[in-house]
Structures are given as C-alpha cells and as structure tokens.
Design an enzyme around this catalytic site. Structure first.
Site, PDB file in Angstrom:
ATOM      1  N   GLY A 231      44.975  44.112  -0.947  1.00 11.81           N
ATOM      2  CA  GLY A 231      45.356  44.136  -2.351  1.00 11.81           C
ATOM      3  C   GLY A 231      44.613  43.069  -3.135  1.00 11.81           C
ATOM      4  N   CYS A 232      44.605  43.220  -4.470  1.00 12.41           N
ATOM      5  CA  CYS A 232      43.827  42.306  -5.307  1.00 12.41           C
ATOM      6  C   CYS A 232      44.427  40.901  -5.336  1.00 12.41           C
ATOM      7  CB  CYS A 232      43.688  42.872  -6.712  1.00 12.41           C
ATOM      8  SG  CYS A 232      45.240  43.357  -7.503  1.00 12.41           S
TER       9      CYS A 232
END
Length: 325
Positions: A134-135
């Site tokens: 995920g970012c």
C-alpha cells in the site's frame, strides 16, 4: 519483449501503469480491461497519453500474457481471479490489499510474495505472484525498516502522515470533491488504517521481539499526489549513529535515498523515489519519508517489482524527473 495486461484500466493506478509501460523498453501492452469503457480510446480517460497510443479499452481478457496487473478495488482481485484462469507462465502483480498479509497470501494455489524491494528484493526476483504494498505502508515502512532491522524499537512508534487526493481513487465522495478538499485538511481512520496490518507484519519479520504499538494518524491533504510521513520513537544512539544505520541499510537501494538536508514532497512527486530525512531530538529519533503515492506507492513500485521478477534492470522505465518547479 513481454506482453502485459491491465485489469481495472480506468483508475489512477492503471493510468500511471499505462504511461510507464508505454515508455518501457522491454514490454508491450497487450490489453487494458475495463467493462465500463470497452471500445473507448485509452486517452479518452487518461488524457495525458494523447498522441502516445491509439489503443482501446477492451472487455476481453488474454489469459496468456506474460504479466498481469490487477488495478482493482480492495476485495475485487480475489473475485476476478476466481472467475478467470491464467497461464501458469503469467506473473501476476496485485495492487490491492487482497494478498498482502500472511493469512491471505496463498490463494487458489498461488503464493503471493510481499513486494517491497527494500525488504526482500531477492525473494521478489523468484516470485510469480506479487502483492504490491500500500502507499502509506510503503512510505512508513521505508521510514522504519533500518530501525527494525537493527532491533532498535524499544518503545511505541508515533506516525503522522498526509496523502494527496489521488490516494482516494477516481470515484467521487464527499471528501474528494474539489470544493471540500481545496484549502482543507482532515484526518481519517485514526489508529485503524488498513495499512497497519502490513506495517506490523514487516516490523515483526525484521525484529523478532517487536511488541511496541504503532500509533498511526493518516491525514488528507489539499494536493493531488504525494505522501509526507513523520515518524518518531526513542533511540539511544547519536544522530551520526542513526544516519549511518540508514545509509548502510539503503546503500544498494535503487530508489530510496537518505538526505542530509530536510526533505520535502516536491523532491519525489512524479518519481519512483523515496527520500528519507533523519533527525535526533533529545532521546527521540525523527524520521521523515516522502514518496509519490501513485508511483513508489503504487504503479511505479509495481513496475519495479516486474523488472525484478523478469530479470530486467531494476530502474527500467522508472528514470523519472520530479515536478520540482
């Protein structure tokens, strides 16, 4: 040349993947799947690629591509793979959170490897199925990996991070409209963000006795793209010790760099870089980490993982300049 397919082709991450793959010397785009846009030109949705391709979106899937990118909403990758069977030679890179955790990594006989190159590059090189991080998780983990690797965590970790509006995807909601987001700032999912699972998983992987709590406050910024993270915890060494620790850990990293100056987000937007700043305040270490949420936080890292898995130069297609001015 390898053939690439993209599922969920109308979103922000797919748009960045298309842009990167069109400029990648070792790949060609075989298809971009989108049921809602089938028959339309890619540039009708992704207007930055006008003049770069005449390809159309399609509702047909080639199950024999060399690499498949899943750019679907969380939970939808599992459903898609239940409905479609791909060649045993097809490498799959999933950009959702469906396969990131140990409990979810094995699906229909496929063993998904967590795709954070700075954590396990050699494992990724041998992988057929990759769960892209995920970012927020990417920016935060890159801020913390050297401390966990040196068994330095003795107390809780406090994190404050802000992300741009593209982190919420293309679907409109109350908090993504311009009139709400502009000149505004807010937090959300305080201490409960879904990326905490993969962050804690990695910290436990590196530091066997890790039992501290990660206090994470995610924020929405009034800008389009980028992530700015500040993290602090106790640290007994000197500033020189801390900088040496970080520079040693990332000495062979292609995209993660430790700066001796204060870092800011414009240094990384539109690149696959992560730039890290290290400070010491009393008995606390303060780590700043900045990335582009759509590139190092999503599509750029997916290309980086593809490069590793196929034996290409790790930086192929990712030598990008920041939009500094």
């Amino acid at each position: 040349m390898i053939k690439a397919g993209i599922i969920g082709g109308a979103g922000y991450t797919a748009g960045e993947l298309i842009r990167l793959l069109l400029n990648h010397k070792q790949t060609s785009i075989d298809f971009v799947f989108s049921t809602s846009n089938a028959g339309n030109k890619l540039y009708k949705v992704h207007q930055d690629i006008v003049g770069s391709t005449e390809m159309n979106f399609t509702s047909e899937v080639n199950t024999d591509v060399d690499v498949l990118f899943l750019c679907l909403g969380h939970g939808n990758s599992t459903t898609f793979l239940e409905q479609h069977t791909f060649s045993e030679n097809t490498k799959i890179i999933d950009l959702s959170n469906d396969f990131r955790l140990e409990a979810d990594k094995i699906f229909a006989g496929k063993d998904f490897i967590y795709g954070l190159p700075e954590l396990q590059k050699e494992v990724i090189k041998k992988a057929n199925y990759i769960a892209n991080p995920g970012c927020f998780a990417t920016a935060i983990q890159l801020a913390l990996l050297p401390l966990a690797d040196s068994n330095s965590f003795k107390e809780d970790i406090h994190i404050n991070a802000v992300t741009g509006a593209t982190g919420a995807g293309t679907s409109l909601s109350k908090t993504t409209h311009f009139t709400w987001r502009d000149n505004n700032f807010s937090h959300y999912k305080a201490f409960t963000h879904q990326h905490l699972g993969e962050i804690n998983q990695t910290l436990n992987q590196l530091q066997d006795d890790f039992d501290s709590e990660v206090h994470f406050m995610p924020n929405r910024g009034n800008f389009s793209r980028g992530i700015f993270v500040t993290a602090y915890t106790s640290f007994n060494g000197t500033l020189e010790d801390a900088k040496s620790l970080y520079k040693s850990y990332y000495k062979n990293a292609e995209f993660t760099f430790v700066s001796d100056e204060a870092v800011h987000m414009k240094q990384v937007v539109n690149t696959n870089k992560c730039i890290i700043g290290v400070e010491k305040h009393g008995n606390k270490i303060l780590i700043t980490s900045v990335i582009d949420n759509l590139l190092k936080g999503a599509s750029g890292q997916a290309i980086q993982n593809m490069n590793l898995a196929f034996g290409f130069e790790e930086t192929e297609g990712l030598k990008l300049k920041a939009n500094y001015f």
